[in-house]
Design an enzyme around this catalytic site. Structure first.
Site, PDB file in Angstrom:
ATOM      1  N   GLY A 127     -11.441  12.557   3.639  1.00 38.21           N
ATOM      2  CA  GLY A 127     -12.783  12.078   3.300  1.00 38.21           C
ATOM      3  C   GLY A 127     -13.631  13.113   2.565  1.00 38.21           C
ATOM      4  N   GLU A 158     -14.937   5.088  -8.716  1.00 37.70           N
ATOM      5  CA  GLU A 158     -14.584   3.747  -8.252  1.00 37.70           C
ATOM      6  C   GLU A 158     -15.848   2.970  -7.935  1.00 37.70           C
ATOM      7  OE1 GLU A 158     -12.178   3.936  -4.707  1.00 37.70           O
ATOM      8  OE2 GLU A 158     -10.366   4.276  -5.863  1.00 37.70           O
ATOM      9  N   LEU A 214     -17.528  -0.188  -2.529  1.00 37.95           N
ATOM     10  CA  LEU A 214     -17.605  -1.475  -1.847  1.00 37.95           C
ATOM     11  C   LEU A 214     -18.541  -1.352  -0.651  1.00 37.95           C
ATOM     12  CD1 LEU A 214     -13.887  -2.693  -1.997  1.00 37.95           C
ATOM     13  CD2 LEU A 214     -15.682  -2.903  -3.694  1.00 37.95           C
ATOM     14  N   HIS A 224     -11.050  -1.208   6.151  1.00 36.08           N
ATOM     15  CA  HIS A 224      -9.909  -0.371   5.759  1.00 36.08           C
ATOM     16  C   HIS A 224      -8.684  -0.977   6.438  1.00 36.08           C
ATOM     17  CE1 HIS A 224      -7.815   3.702   5.279  1.00 36.08           C
ATOM     18  NE2 HIS A 224      -7.005   2.990   6.042  1.00 36.08           N
ATOM     19  N   LYS A 226     -11.045   8.350  10.392  1.00 34.98           N
ATOM     20  CA  LYS A 226     -10.742   7.302  11.375  1.00 34.98           C
ATOM     21  C   LYS A 226     -10.952   7.785  12.804  1.00 34.98           C
ATOM     22  CE  LYS A 226      -7.261   5.966   8.058  1.00 34.98           C
ATOM     23  NZ  LYS A 226      -5.882   6.269   7.628  1.00 34.98           N
ATOM     24  N   GLU A 261      -2.928   2.343   1.735  1.00 40.83           N
ATOM     25  CA  GLU A 261      -4.270   2.079   2.256  1.00 40.83           C
ATOM     26  C   GLU A 261      -5.035   1.184   1.280  1.00 40.83           C
ATOM     27  OE1 GLU A 261      -5.033   5.989   5.001  1.00 40.83           O
ATOM     28  OE2 GLU A 261      -6.089   5.919   3.087  1.00 40.83           O
ATOM     29  N   ASN A 296      -0.081   7.229   1.458  1.00 41.81           N
ATOM     30  CA  ASN A 296       0.266   8.464   2.145  1.00 41.81           C
ATOM     31  C   ASN A 296       1.775   8.509   2.346  1.00 41.81           C
ATOM     32  OD1 ASN A 296      -2.383   9.501   2.420  1.00 41.81           O
ATOM     33  ND2 ASN A 296      -2.752   8.011   4.035  1.00 41.81           N
ATOM     34  N   ARG A 322       3.905  10.004   4.199  1.00 45.95           N
ATOM     35  CA  ARG A 322       4.258  10.699   5.447  1.00 45.95           C
ATOM     36  C   ARG A 322       3.971   9.771   6.617  1.00 45.95           C
ATOM     37  NH1 ARG A 322      -0.877  11.081   7.295  1.00 45.95           N
ATOM     38  NH2 ARG A 322      -2.481  11.516   5.757  1.00 45.95           N
ATOM     39  N   VAL A 366      -1.177   9.549  11.720  1.00 46.78           N
ATOM     40  CA  VAL A 366      -1.600   9.732  13.112  1.00 46.78           C
ATOM     41  C   VAL A 366      -1.512   8.400  13.866  1.00 46.78           C
ATOM     42  CG1 VAL A 366      -3.603  10.275  14.568  1.00 46.78           C
ATOM     43  CG2 VAL A 366      -3.087  11.702  12.584  1.00 46.78           C
TER      44      VAL A 366
END
Ligand code: ADP
Length: 447
Positions: free
Chosen positions: A165, A200, A203, A208, A237, A275, A289, A291, A294
Site C-alpha cells: 500500500g 488509475e 474507485l 477487493h 488487509k 487481485e 502476486n 507467491r 498470507v
C-alpha cells in the site's frame, strides 16, 4: 521429491512451511537473524543457521548468506515464503544457478508481474479487464494532467514497483494532482528505489476480491475460488473471508475461468493470486502476486487443499494433485490478522508475551509461532498470529469466530484482537455490506 527444504523466511509463514514439509516427510532448515534465535520455527526445524544481525537487509534479504546456508546444509530447495525475497526474480535465478530449486514461478513471470505497469499490459492483452488508467508510467505533471482529464477524477497515483500500500496517493481534482504526484514519487523512491508511477481511476466503493490460482509444468491451470479482502486499513488487509458475501455464482465462475485461462496462456507455474477491484458487478485487475499469500489459509479451509504442499509438489516437477472439477468450495472461512499493535493508535507493540492462550474447538485454526515468554522483536512486521475459522456457512463461521476471539488471550503486548472483536459486532460486517474504505470510515468516526 525433495529431501530437505530451506525456509527463507520467519514468523508464522516459516512455521506454516515447516508444517507442510514435515507432513510430507521432508526435513527443514530454518535460517534466522540473531533477533529470531528463539523463534518457534527455529526450534521446530531439523536444522537452523543464523544468517545475520536483526536488520532484514543483513539477514532475511541477504542472498549470499541464505545461499551459503543452503549449501552447508545440503538443502535441495528453498521456499521463500511471503515478503522478503519471495518476489525477487534475481534471487530465484541465483538459487537455480546454484543447482537448488526455487519454490515459486519462473523468474520471467516474476519480472512481468513485479512491474505493475507491465503486468496490467500483459493481462489486458489476454482479455482480462483492468482499471482504466495511463498506458504506462507517467513522466511528469503535464502527462499526468492529460491522463487524469481523460479518465476522470478522482484518480490514484501508484508506484510501478509498489507493495504494502506504499506510494499511493489520491487526487480529487486537477489542482491536487501536482502535489499527489510528487508525494507518490518520493514515497516510491524511498521504499522501492524506483520513482516510476502510473495513474488509475480511483474507485470509490469497490471490494477487493482476489482469485487463488495454480499452474504446473504440464499445462494445467486451475482457480480455487476467491477471497474477499475488503477489510483494510491504509490499503493493508486486516481480515479476509471466502467466499465473498456479495459475489453472485455466475460472476465467480466467469472471473475464475478467465483468470485460470490467463495463467494457462502465460504458462505460469506454481501458486499465484490475481487481485481485482469489484464494483457494480464489474471486475478490474490490479496486480498478480507471484507467491503464496498470507491469507492463503482461507482458501485451504474452504477447499481442503494444502496450498504449500501443492507448491512443493509443482516445484519438484509433479503434476497438480487435483483438477478444476475436483475443486469444491465448502462452507465459509474468515481469517483475522492479529498484529502486535495498539488497536486504537496502531503503534507497534513489540516486547515479551507474558501469557498466550490460543482458542480451540470445532473449525478453529491458529497459525502462529507465539508462546508465553517469547520476545516479539521490533525489527519486523507486526503480524504475530492468524486466526482462521471455518463454518458450514457464513453465519456459523461468524459465531465461531466471535467465540474464538473471546477465548484468545495474548498478555504483555498490545494486539489488534479488540479491533477484530469490534468488527464482528458491526452490522455492516454481519450483513457483508462493506467496501475497501469501510473500516477507515468507521475508525475516522470515532471520537
Ligand atoms: P499494493 O501492492 O501496494 O498492496 P495494490 O495495487 O494491491 O497495492 O492495492 C492495494 C489496495 O489499494 C487495494 O486492495 C485497494 O484497497 C486500494 N486500491 C488500489 N487501486 C485502487 C483503485 N484504482 N481505486 C481504489 N482503491 C484502490
Amino acid at each position: 521429491m525433495f529431501q530437505k527444504i530451506l525456509i527463507a523466511n520467519r514468523g508464522e509463514i516459516a512455521l506454516r512451511i515447516h508444517r507442510a514439509c514435515h507432513d510430507m516427510g521432508i526435513s527443514t532448515v530454518a535460517v534466522h537473524s540473531t533477533a529470531d534465535a528463539d523463534a518457534m520455527h527455529v526450534r521446530l526445524a531439523d536444522e537452523s543457521v543464523c544468517i545475520g544481525p536483526p536488520s532484514s537487509r543483513d539477514s532475511y534479504l541477504n542472498m549470499p548468506a541464505i545461499l551459503s546456508a543452503a549449501e552447508i546444509t545440503g538443502a535441495d530447495a528453498i521456499h521463500p515464503g511471503v515478503g522478503f525475497l519471495s518476489e525477487n526474480a534475481r534471487f530465484a535465478e541465483v538459487v537455480a544457478e546454484h543447482g537448488i530449486t526455487f519454490i515459486g514461478p519462473s523468474p520471467e513471470h516474476m519480472r512481468i508481474m513485479g512491474d505493475k505497469v507491465t503486468a496490467k499490459q500483459t493481462v489486458a492483452g489476454l482479455n482480462l479487464p483492468v482499471v482504466r488508467g495511463s498506458d504506462g508510467a507517467v513522466s511528469g505533471e503535464d502527462e499526468a494532467l492529460a491522463v487524469a482529464k481523460e479518465i476522470g477524477y478522482p484518480v490514484l497515483i501508484k508506484a510501478s514497483s509498489g507493495g504494502g500500500g506504499k506510494g499511493m496517493k489520491v487526487a480529487h481534482s486537477a489542482d491536487q494532482l501536482g502535489e499527489a504526484l510528487q508525494l507518490a514519487q518520493s514515497e516510491a523512491r524511498a521504499n522501492f528505489g524506483d520513482d516510476s508511477v502510473y495513474i488509475e481511476r480511483y474507485l470509490e466503493k469497490p471490494r477487493h476480491i482476489e482469485i487463488q490460482l495454480f499452474g504446473d509444468n504440464f499445462g494445467n491451470a486451475v482457480h480455487l475460488g476467491e477471497r474477499d479482502c475488503s477489510i483494510q486499513r491504509r490499503h493493508q488487509k486486516l481480515l479476509e473471508e471466502g467466499p465473498s458475501p456479495v459475489l453472485p455464482q455466475d460472476h465467480r465462475a466467469a472471473i475464475g475461468k478467465l483468470a485460470a485461462e490467463t495463467v494457462r496462456a502465460l504458462g505460469y507455474r506454481g501458486a499465484g493470486t490475481m487481485e481485482f477491484l469489484y464494483e457494480n458487478g464489474e471486475f478490474f485487475f490490479m496486480e498478480m502476486n507471484t507467491r503464496l499469500q498470507v491469507e492463503h489459509s482461507v482458501t485451504e479451509e474452504i477447499t481442503g487443499i494444502d496450498l504449500v504442499r501443492e507448491q512443493i509438489r509443482v516445484a519438484a516437477g509433479e503434476k497438480l494433485s487435483f483438477t478444476q472439477d475436483d475443486v469444491r468450495i465448502s462452507g465459509h472461512a474468515i481469517e483475522c490478522r492479529i498484529n502486535a499493535e495498539n488497536s486504537v493508535t496502531f503503534m507497534p507493540s513489540p516486547g515479551i508475551v507474558k501469557s498466550f492462550h490460543a482458542p480451540g474447538g470445532p473449525g478453529v485454526r491458529i497459525d502462529s509461532g507465539l508462546y508465553g515468554g517469547y520476545r516479539i522483536p521490533s525489527n519486523y512486521d507486526s503480524l504475530i498470529a492468524k486466526l482462521i475459522v471455518h463454518g458450514a456457512d457464513r453465519t456459523e463461521c461468524i459465531a465461531r469466530l466471535r467465540r474464538a476471539l473471546e477465548e484468545f488471550v495474548v498478555d504483555g503486548v498490545d494486539t489488534t484482537l479488540p479491533l477484530h472483536r469490534r468488527i464482528l459486532d458491526e452490522p455492516a460486517f454481519i450483513t457483508g455490506e462493506y467496501d475497501i474504505h469501510w473500516l477507515e470510515q468507521l475508525l475516522a468516526s470515532d471520537p
